[in-house]
Design a protein around this motif. Sequence first.
Motif, PDB file in Angstrom:
ATOM      1  N   GLU A 104       0.825  -1.210   0.000  1.00 48.77           N
ATOM      2  CA  GLU A 104       0.000   0.000   0.000  1.00 48.77           C
ATOM      3  C   GLU A 104       0.859   1.259   0.000  1.00 48.77           C
ATOM      4  O   GLU A 104       0.503   2.273  -0.625  1.00 48.77           O
ATOM      5  CB  GLU A 104      -0.941  -0.008   1.200  1.00 48.77           C
ATOM      6  CG  GLU A 104      -1.967   1.120   1.165  1.00 48.77           C
ATOM      7  CD  GLU A 104      -2.866   1.132   2.387  1.00 48.77           C
ATOM      8  OE1 GLU A 104      -4.067   1.441   2.241  1.00 48.77           O
ATOM      9  OE2 GLU A 104      -2.360   0.840   3.502  1.00 48.77           O
TER      10      GLU A 104
ATOM     11  N   ARG B  93      -1.261   4.078  -8.155  1.00 44.81           N
ATOM     12  CA  ARG B  93      -2.602   3.901  -8.740  1.00 44.81           C
ATOM     13  C   ARG B  93      -3.308   2.777  -7.983  1.00 44.81           C
ATOM     14  O   ARG B  93      -3.460   1.657  -8.493  1.00 44.81           O
ATOM     15  CB  ARG B  93      -2.497   3.600 -10.235  1.00 44.81           C
ATOM     16  CG  ARG B  93      -1.869   4.751 -11.047  1.00 44.81           C
ATOM     17  CD  ARG B  93      -1.711   4.363 -12.507  1.00 44.81           C
ATOM     18  NE  ARG B  93      -2.968   4.234 -13.183  1.00 44.81           N
ATOM     19  CZ  ARG B  93      -3.487   5.153 -14.004  1.00 44.81           C
ATOM     20  NH1 ARG B  93      -2.859   6.298 -14.209  1.00 44.81           N
ATOM     21  NH2 ARG B  93      -4.630   4.942 -14.605  1.00 44.81           N
ATOM     22  N   PRO B  94      -3.721   3.046  -6.751  1.00 45.71           N
ATOM     23  CA  PRO B  94      -4.255   1.978  -5.889  1.00 45.71           C
ATOM     24  C   PRO B  94      -5.501   1.298  -6.444  1.00 45.71           C
ATOM     25  O   PRO B  94      -5.689   0.097  -6.238  1.00 45.71           O
ATOM     26  CB  PRO B  94      -4.545   2.692  -4.570  1.00 45.71           C
ATOM     27  CG  PRO B  94      -4.605   4.139  -4.901  1.00 45.71           C
ATOM     28  CD  PRO B  94      -3.673   4.341  -6.041  1.00 45.71           C
ATOM     29  N   GLN B  95      -6.355   2.021  -7.128  1.00 41.02           N
ATOM     30  CA  GLN B  95      -7.574   1.389  -7.629  1.00 41.02           C
ATOM     31  C   GLN B  95      -7.283   0.421  -8.768  1.00 41.02           C
ATOM     32  O   GLN B  95      -7.993  -0.582  -8.933  1.00 41.02           O
ATOM     33  CB  GLN B  95      -8.590   2.461  -8.046  1.00 41.02           C
ATOM     34  CG  GLN B  95      -9.074   3.308  -6.878  1.00 41.02           C
ATOM     35  CD  GLN B  95      -9.485   2.471  -5.662  1.00 41.02           C
ATOM     36  OE1 GLN B  95     -10.219   1.481  -5.798  1.00 41.02           O
ATOM     37  NE2 GLN B  95      -9.023   2.855  -4.485  1.00 41.02           N
TER      38      GLN B  95
ATOM     39  N   ARG C  69      -6.135  -2.627  -6.992  1.00 40.36           N
ATOM     40  CA  ARG C  69      -7.299  -3.339  -6.450  1.00 40.36           C
ATOM     41  C   ARG C  69      -8.014  -4.122  -7.545  1.00 40.36           C
ATOM     42  O   ARG C  69      -8.409  -5.272  -7.338  1.00 40.36           O
ATOM     43  CB  ARG C  69      -8.270  -2.357  -5.802  1.00 40.36           C
ATOM     44  CG  ARG C  69      -9.511  -3.038  -5.236  1.00 40.36           C
ATOM     45  CD  ARG C  69     -10.627  -2.054  -4.955  1.00 40.36           C
ATOM     46  NE  ARG C  69     -10.377  -1.241  -3.793  1.00 40.36           N
ATOM     47  CZ  ARG C  69     -10.701  -1.582  -2.535  1.00 40.36           C
ATOM     48  NH1 ARG C  69     -11.277  -2.741  -2.301  1.00 40.36           N
ATOM     49  NH2 ARG C  69     -10.447  -0.772  -1.546  1.00 40.36           N
TER      50      ARG C  69
ATOM     51  N   ASN D 105      -0.752   7.584   2.706  1.00 46.96           N
ATOM     52  CA  ASN D 105      -1.006   6.574   1.670  1.00 46.96           C
ATOM     53  C   ASN D 105      -1.965   5.468   2.157  1.00 46.96           C
ATOM     54  O   ASN D 105      -1.709   4.280   1.958  1.00 46.96           O
ATOM     55  CB  ASN D 105       0.289   5.935   1.193  1.00 46.96           C
ATOM     56  CG  ASN D 105       1.178   6.885   0.441  1.00 46.96           C
ATOM     57  OD1 ASN D 105       1.312   8.045   0.825  1.00 46.96           O
ATOM     58  ND2 ASN D 105       1.819   6.420  -0.611  1.00 46.96           N
ATOM     59  N   THR D 106      -3.061   5.864   2.770  1.00 50.89           N
ATOM     60  CA  THR D 106      -4.040   4.881   3.235  1.00 50.89           C
ATOM     61  C   THR D 106      -5.165   4.816   2.201  1.00 50.89           C
ATOM     62  O   THR D 106      -6.051   5.660   2.182  1.00 50.89           O
ATOM     63  CB  THR D 106      -4.588   5.256   4.616  1.00 50.89           C
ATOM     64  OG1 THR D 106      -5.073   6.595   4.585  1.00 50.89           O
ATOM     65  CG2 THR D 106      -3.496   5.157   5.664  1.00 50.89           C
ATOM     66  N   TYR D 107      -5.105   3.805   1.340  1.00 51.65           N
ATOM     67  CA  TYR D 107      -6.008   3.727   0.198  1.00 51.65           C
ATOM     68  C   TYR D 107      -7.157   2.750   0.388  1.00 51.65           C
ATOM     69  O   TYR D 107      -8.191   2.865  -0.257  1.00 51.65           O
ATOM     70  CB  TYR D 107      -5.235   3.315  -1.045  1.00 51.65           C
ATOM     71  CG  TYR D 107      -4.095   4.230  -1.406  1.00 51.65           C
ATOM     72  CD1 TYR D 107      -4.320   5.593  -1.625  1.00 51.65           C
ATOM     73  CD2 TYR D 107      -2.794   3.761  -1.520  1.00 51.65           C
ATOM     74  CE1 TYR D 107      -3.277   6.439  -1.971  1.00 51.65           C
ATOM     75  CE2 TYR D 107      -1.752   4.604  -1.862  1.00 51.65           C
ATOM     76  CZ  TYR D 107      -1.990   5.940  -2.087  1.00 51.65           C
ATOM     77  OH  TYR D 107      -0.966   6.771  -2.401  1.00 51.65           O
TER      78      TYR D 107
END
Length: 300
Positions: A245, A250-252, A255, A296-298
């Motif tokens: 994380e 681009r965290p999404q 995911r 950076n808490t996604y």
Amino acid sequence: MTGISQQLVWSSAERTLGEKLIHVEFVGLESNHLYRLVTTEARSYSLRIPRLEPDRLTPFWQYLQDTFGLRYGTQLSNVGPLLRAIDDDGILQTPRPVATTTVGAKSAYIFTWVDGTSWESGEFPNTRQVHERLGRYLAHLHQRRYQTFGTFSEHRLDPTEFVVRTNASLQNTIARFWTHRPDLGEWFDRHAKTMNPDVFSGHLSPIMPDFGANQFVYRDGALAGVVDLDSYVIGPRELELAGVELCLTRPQDFRRGYEAILSLPRFETFRSYCRFWILVCEAAGDPDLEKFLTSNTYFD
């Protein structure tokens, strides 16, 4: 400066491979002294010489020894099960073991070379393709479930021991390296000591605890191979995902790739504990604790 002569690397590699070299290049120094070897037949190899002494480990490697039983300097001789798992998924390339040798008095490991561009930043390149493939890669490995944790050659530790072993190692590291930071000792007493061990007992898989974008190589804008295999162990996926994380841009997209195969766990149950471990064992400098735990808490 590596403290290892290129001439010694050259002669040791030629003797072990039984091939003549035309090029030896020092590539970098992280877990290993890393060299690229090129033969007269245009075959490329990597030669890795562990840089630390087993009795003088960094906090990170000491943690892997204390918690997972990893014996530093020998782990590259036991990567076969990991490579088979990665190969079965067919998402990324890996270096293949060729030979174990010595360079002077030091053990050394020769692998095939994986072509690609390195990425020095810890954060992944800001592209959809990289993040989706990364998500798929991790989810495929996380589909491989184990009942106990440890190293690939010996994973017999009960998952209920994970927090106990982690806390013992953390407490020792804080006492040795962080005496100037009483806030870390206070956080450990308030939160780490009361961590619920059940959070980490439900999903044990192959994981890379020191996860970062610089452990991979890239080709044509895509994630092409994983080249740093030293720290892989069998452990709770939560420990790896907490580090992942921190590295995403681009965290999404990550995911989307991961959840095409597996659902992500609830990060709020383990994020702070795992990030505290990262800070104590891996952080450079003197980071602000609260900022490190909350940036950076996604994911929920």
